[in-house]
Motif scaffolding. Structure first.
Motif, PDB file in Angstrom:
ATOM      1  N   ASN A   1       0.870  -1.040   0.034  1.00  0.00           N
ATOM      2  CA  ASN A   1       0.057   0.092   0.020  1.00  0.00           C
ATOM      3  C   ASN A   1       0.954   1.244  -0.128  1.00  0.00           C
ATOM      4  N   PRO A   2       1.610   1.559  -1.075  1.00  0.00           N
ATOM      5  CA  PRO A   2       2.661   2.746  -1.098  1.00  0.00           C
ATOM      6  C   PRO A   2       1.789   4.136  -0.871  1.00  0.00           C
ATOM      7  N   LEU A   3       0.529   4.132  -1.460  1.00  0.00           N
ATOM      8  CA  LEU A   3      -0.006   5.474  -1.186  1.00  0.00           C
ATOM      9  C   LEU A   3      -0.408   5.607   0.152  1.00  0.00           C
ATOM     10  N   LEU A   4      -1.024   4.771   0.832  1.00  0.00           N
ATOM     11  CA  LEU A   4      -1.550   4.658   2.219  1.00  0.00           C
ATOM     12  C   LEU A   4      -0.408   5.009   3.132  1.00  0.00           C
ATOM     13  N   PHE A   5       0.750   4.176   2.889  1.00  0.00           N
ATOM     14  CA  PHE A   5       1.853   4.178   3.660  1.00  0.00           C
ATOM     15  C   PHE A   5       2.611   5.590   3.755  1.00  0.00           C
ATOM     16  N   SER A   6       2.733   6.263   2.580  1.00  0.00           N
ATOM     17  CA  SER A   6       3.473   7.503   2.599  1.00  0.00           C
ATOM     18  C   SER A   6       2.478   8.406   2.989  1.00  0.00           C
ATOM     19  N   TRP A   7       1.030   8.338   2.943  1.00  0.00           N
ATOM     20  CA  TRP A   7       0.095   9.390   3.634  1.00  0.00           C
ATOM     21  C   TRP A   7       0.263   9.411   5.000  1.00  0.00           C
TER      22      TRP A   7
ATOM     23  N   LYS B   1       2.044  11.577  10.174  1.00  0.00           N
ATOM     24  CA  LYS B   1       2.698  11.426  11.504  1.00  0.00           C
ATOM     25  C   LYS B   1       3.763  12.548  11.880  1.00  0.00           C
ATOM     26  N   GLU B   2       4.470  13.378  10.754  1.00  0.00           N
ATOM     27  CA  GLU B   2       5.049  14.119  10.871  1.00  0.00           C
ATOM     28  C   GLU B   2       4.443  15.546  11.164  1.00  0.00           C
ATOM     29  N   HIS B   3       3.045  15.619  10.952  1.00  0.00           N
ATOM     30  CA  HIS B   3       2.621  16.870  11.222  1.00  0.00           C
ATOM     31  C   HIS B   3       2.373  17.086  12.806  1.00  0.00           C
ATOM     32  N   PRO B   4       2.894  18.701  12.892  1.00  0.00           N
ATOM     33  CA  PRO B   4       3.108  18.808  14.221  1.00  0.00           C
ATOM     34  C   PRO B   4       2.067  18.491  15.374  1.00  0.00           C
ATOM     35  N   VAL B   5       0.592  18.686  14.893  1.00  0.00           N
ATOM     36  CA  VAL B   5      -0.447  18.624  15.679  1.00  0.00           C
ATOM     37  C   VAL B   5      -0.473  16.830  16.110  1.00  0.00           C
ATOM     38  N   VAL B   6      -0.182  16.262  15.208  1.00  0.00           N
ATOM     39  CA  VAL B   6      -0.453  14.706  15.372  1.00  0.00           C
ATOM     40  C   VAL B   6       0.966  14.277  16.262  1.00  0.00           C
ATOM     41  N   LYS B   7       2.059  14.761  16.051  1.00  0.00           N
ATOM     42  CA  LYS B   7       3.148  14.616  17.210  1.00  0.00           C
ATOM     43  C   LYS B   7       3.069  14.991  18.293  1.00  0.00           C
ATOM     44  N   GLU B   8       1.902  16.013  18.715  1.00  0.00           N
ATOM     45  CA  GLU B   8       1.748  16.565  20.028  1.00  0.00           C
ATOM     46  C   GLU B   8       0.747  15.559  20.616  1.00  0.00           C
ATOM     47  N   VAL B   9      -0.132  14.857  20.132  1.00  0.00           N
ATOM     48  CA  VAL B   9      -0.848  13.683  20.821  1.00  0.00           C
ATOM     49  C   VAL B   9      -0.468  12.360  20.452  1.00  0.00           C
ATOM     50  N   ASP B  10       0.573  12.049  19.822  1.00  0.00           N
ATOM     51  CA  ASP B  10       0.814  10.699  19.404  1.00  0.00           C
ATOM     52  C   ASP B  10       1.327   9.963  20.654  1.00  0.00           C
ATOM     53  N   PRO B  11       0.556   8.880  21.002  1.00  0.00           N
ATOM     54  CA  PRO B  11       1.009   7.991  22.177  1.00  0.00           C
ATOM     55  C   PRO B  11       2.308   7.484  22.225  1.00  0.00           C
ATOM     56  N   PRO B  12       3.089   7.353  23.309  1.00  0.00           N
ATOM     57  CA  PRO B  12       4.115   6.601  23.275  1.00  0.00           C
ATOM     58  C   PRO B  12       4.193   5.470  22.976  1.00  0.00           C
ATOM     59  N   HIS B  13       5.247   5.064  21.990  1.00  0.00           N
ATOM     60  CA  HIS B  13       5.346   3.619  21.388  1.00  0.00           C
ATOM     61  C   HIS B  13       5.480   2.666  22.377  1.00  0.00           C
ATOM     62  N   GLY B  14       6.321   2.783  23.292  1.00  0.00           N
ATOM     63  CA  GLY B  14       6.478   1.481  24.426  1.00  0.00           C
ATOM     64  C   GLY B  14       5.172   1.417  25.012  1.00  0.00           C
ATOM     65  N   LYS B  15       4.436   2.418  25.509  1.00  0.00           N
ATOM     66  CA  LYS B  15       2.982   2.192  26.097  1.00  0.00           C
ATOM     67  C   LYS B  15       2.076   1.423  25.245  1.00  0.00           C
ATOM     68  N   LEU B  16       1.961   1.980  23.776  1.00  0.00           N
ATOM     69  CA  LEU B  16       1.171   1.398  22.970  1.00  0.00           C
ATOM     70  C   LEU B  16       1.467  -0.284  23.072  1.00  0.00           C
ATOM     71  N   VAL B  17       2.492  -0.622  22.719  1.00  0.00           N
ATOM     72  CA  VAL B  17       3.033  -1.936  22.793  1.00  0.00           C
ATOM     73  C   VAL B  17       2.497  -2.849  23.845  1.00  0.00           C
ATOM     74  N   GLU B  18       2.676  -2.194  25.057  1.00  0.00           N
ATOM     75  CA  GLU B  18       2.283  -2.848  26.214  1.00  0.00           C
ATOM     76  C   GLU B  18       0.709  -3.064  26.268  1.00  0.00           C
ATOM     77  N   LEU B  19      -0.276  -1.848  25.853  1.00  0.00           N
ATOM     78  CA  LEU B  19      -1.664  -2.012  25.837  1.00  0.00           C
ATOM     79  C   LEU B  19      -2.187  -3.164  24.828  1.00  0.00           C
ATOM     80  N   LEU B  20      -1.460  -3.024  23.496  1.00  0.00           N
ATOM     81  CA  LEU B  20      -1.872  -3.931  22.614  1.00  0.00           C
ATOM     82  C   LEU B  20      -1.551  -5.508  23.229  1.00  0.00           C
ATOM     83  N   GLN B  21      -0.311  -5.484  23.751  1.00  0.00           N
ATOM     84  CA  GLN B  21      -0.138  -7.133  24.274  1.00  0.00           C
ATOM     85  C   GLN B  21      -1.198  -7.362  25.265  1.00  0.00           C
TER      86      GLN B  21
END
Length: 230
Positions: free
Chosen positions: A188-194, A199-219
């Motif tokens: 999915n090249p288009l969706l992936f690049s989108w 994810k580089e948008h400043p507003v998205v970066k402000e609210v992006d949950p921490p990777h480690g905490k997300l991994v723990e939650l998904l597990q």
């Protein structure tokens, strides 16, 4: 005047529904008070403001509560109707965006949830369905992202961008927990690049949950859903 425009958001840090609303509020530059809810011990205010579903998010504006993330997003766009707009003003444009928004929610988000909570053959089947739906969605998004546009709403994030980035933005956490690529740049090249651009948008970066905490939650979600099925 400040009291007249008082905005509060009851949410939960990893809830994609809450994150949708946070992104919209920040895009619009709307000051708000954020109240983190413990969903295993819901506050009396949350139960008061959303007695039907008892879920986050709940937006409280001037003491009046609005529940359901999609309804909240439309309310925000109509109440603070200056740019950037979340939905197109043109009725036909709004209808098309609503169609694909429904597709993200009903086909992609719910399909992804089944992949996360299932195992074995059930997971393989759910995964095949998600891959097929992503292929259909990629074809539909070519109209919006033609010419290498980063977002479907021009320079700013619109409704489809918001829904997509909170759903598939954590693709690295999905990959770490599930052991395969949910969003693949080759498939999915288009969706992936989108998603990568969003994810580089400043507003998205402000609210992006921490990777480690997300991994723990998904597990945790995977282990509890597996325990329930046995």
């Amino acid at each position: 005047m400040e009291q007249e425009n008082k905005v509060k958001l009851h949410g939960m840090w990893a809830s994609t529904y809450s994150l949708r609303v946070e992104i919209a509020l920040r895009l619009k530059g709307i000051p708000y008070e954020y109240i983190e809810e413990d969903l295993s011990n819901k506050s009396q205010l949350l139960l008061k403001y959303n007695p039907v579903h008892k879920k986050v998010p709940v937006l409280v504006h001037n003491g009046k509560s609005i529940a359901e993330s999609y309804i909240i997003l439309e309310y925000i766009d109509e109440t603070w109707n200056s740019d950037p707009r979340i939905l197109p003003e043109d009725p036909y444009g709004r209808a098309k965006v609503r169609f694909w928004a429904s597709y993200i929610q009903q086909q992609l988000f719910e399909g992804l949830s089944r992949v996360v909570t299932s195992r074995g053959e059930a997971q393989e089947k759910a995964l095949e369905e998600v891959f097929e739906r992503l292929k259909v969605f990629e074809g539909g998004m070519k109209e919006y992202l033609q010419g290498g546009a980063s977002f479907t709403n021009g320079e700013s994030l619109g409704l489809l961008d918001i829904l997509m980035v909170v759903t598939f933005g954590p693709y690295k956490a999905h990959e770490e927990v599930l052991g395969f690529k949910m969003l693949d740049p080759e498939r999915n090249p288009l969706l992936f690049s989108w998603v990568a651009a969003m994810k580089e948008h400043p507003v998205v970066k402000e609210v992006d949950p921490p990777h480690g905490k997300l991994v723990e939650l998904l597990q945790f979600i995977r282990s509890t859903s597996h325990a329930r099925s046995h």
